[in-house]
Design an enzyme around this catalytic site. Sequence first.
Site, PDB file in Angstrom:
ATOM      1  N   LYS A 107       0.815  -1.214   0.000  1.00  0.00           N
ATOM      2  CA  LYS A 107       0.000   0.000   0.000  1.00  0.00           C
ATOM      3  C   LYS A 107       0.853   1.270   0.000  1.00  0.00           C
ATOM      4  O   LYS A 107       0.343   2.355  -0.249  1.00  0.00           O
ATOM      5  CB  LYS A 107      -0.959  -0.014   1.179  1.00  0.00           C
ATOM      6  CG  LYS A 107      -1.982  -1.128   1.060  1.00  0.00           C
ATOM      7  CD  LYS A 107      -3.081  -1.010   2.074  1.00  0.00           C
ATOM      8  CE  LYS A 107      -4.192  -2.014   1.821  1.00  0.00           C
ATOM      9  NZ  LYS A 107      -3.776  -3.408   2.065  1.00  0.00           N
TER      10      LYS A 107
HETATM   11  C1  LIG Z   1      -4.508  -4.477   1.612  1.00  0.00           C
HETATM   12  C2  LIG Z   1      -3.746  -5.737   1.503  1.00  0.00           C
HETATM   13  C3  LIG Z   1      -4.139  -6.771   0.627  1.00  0.00           C
HETATM   14  C4  LIG Z   1      -5.411  -6.702  -0.210  1.00  0.00           C
HETATM   15  O1  LIG Z   1      -5.362  -5.744  -1.211  1.00  0.00           O
HETATM   16  P1  LIG Z   1      -6.727  -5.262  -1.918  1.00  0.00           P
HETATM   17  O2  LIG Z   1      -6.322  -4.201  -2.866  1.00  0.00           O
HETATM   18  O3  LIG Z   1      -7.583  -4.742  -0.799  1.00  0.00           O
HETATM   19  O4  LIG Z   1      -7.332  -6.453  -2.560  1.00  0.00           O
HETATM   20  C5  LIG Z   1      -3.340  -7.901   0.521  1.00  0.00           C
HETATM   21  N1  LIG Z   1      -2.232  -8.033   1.269  1.00  0.00           N
HETATM   22  C6  LIG Z   1      -1.830  -7.078   2.136  1.00  0.00           C
HETATM   23  C7  LIG Z   1      -0.613  -7.309   2.950  1.00  0.00           C
HETATM   24  C8  LIG Z   1      -2.561  -5.899   2.276  1.00  0.00           C
HETATM   25  O5  LIG Z   1      -2.158  -4.969   3.146  1.00  0.00           O
END
Ligand SMILES: *Cc1c(COP(=O)(O)O)cnc(C)c1O
Length: 429
Positions: A107
Amino acid sequence: MKYYSLNNPTLKATFKEAAITGIAPDKGLYFPEIIHSLDKNFIQHVEEYTNEEIAYQVIKTFVGEEIPEKKLREIISGTLSFPFPLPEVENDIFALELFHGPTMAFKDVGARFMSRCLNYFTEGENKKITILVATSGDTGGAVANGFLGVENINVVILYPSGKVSDVQEKQLTTLGQNITALEVDGAFDDCQDMVKQAFMDKELSGINLTSANSINIARWLPQMFYYFFAYKELKKLGKPLVVSVPSGNFGNICAGLMAKRIGLPIAHFVASTNVNDTVPRYMGSQKYEPKPTVETLSNAMDVSNPSNFVRIMQLFNKEFKELDNAFTSYSFTDNETLTAIKKVYEEHNYLCDPHGAVGYLGLKKYMEKNPGYTGVFLETAHPVKFADSITNNLNIEVPVPEQIKAVLNGEKKAEKISNYEELKAFLKS
Ligand SMILES: *Cc1c(COP(=O)(O)O)cnc(C)c1O
């Protein structure tokens, strides 16, 4: 560049308006009005370009005239200031490691791009924005870090007390400056409900509240970049590519599908989920029936009604057959996830985190049925972020990287709240 609300195509916003407000006034997700394909020549020679140049070519038409070229290139180089390694874990299977940014989760890419865009849009306007986020773990840290010290922007993070890992809590609560952590006596859903209530509260309309989850186009779209980086590395192998994405809110995989739509030759996508399996069930029955959310080891994917699925349907013009040709979805239990972490560690000396392990499982399942591919799974978080569950369940020690050690030594500062009135009083103060 214009975006329209998926609830009502006549409701339109510019890139800037959509980035500042997050969601359309009718609560619809924004979707680009026109999707421009990349030049075929560029894709054919993609390995000759730097990551920054690729990112610029990918995002420029989505931003349009609203950020000048020089500024957009600066935003991109600030966003991508860490590596994206792609180790081969076993024959034909690669892990795209997206956890080398400041908070060690994928993210970071979206949060850093979004914060830089908002900073550009508010500069010189004397406009203040408050970003309000509910987090089950990773979003809060990435957003807090991405916006730390950014002028005119305050970040307020709500997290469920006792339900995030130690590392995640420290990442949320030790930064200070323009970042405030609110420790909520409740579950993630309570945090989420309070945030939703605040967005609808007319008495708070004087505050420019916005969200920073993958609903926001400025966080969602830059996630296209790393699919191009993986393709650039693996193109020389000459086989079709299948990419498995551990999915919760389906923002990440939706960005991958958008990358394909503008011309990136990824042959197939696998959306891998934990037991929160609304989408895998939908792909079998064509009935979209969310169930109550279940807590799992891959807690960043504990989502039963993924917001971005409507964008995926739109990308395929709501044609189920087209979606089904390009996209497969599987779900896995915590037991299967732990077994996969152990097996990959013992057989290939590679330590997956629980989210990456779910991605790995989906990839293996697809490739067993469909030979002839090169496979990539996204490793979305460093295993240290889930060290407790890995060590307690499997007795595997997880080495602690320097940047995490520093965070663990920080002092936690959080205000405790237990209901919406307390949140509202805090926002008004
Ligand atoms: C947010 C997150 C996900 C999922 O991603 P999305 O875009 O919500 O599908 C997967 N793995 C980790 C470690 C995350 O922080």
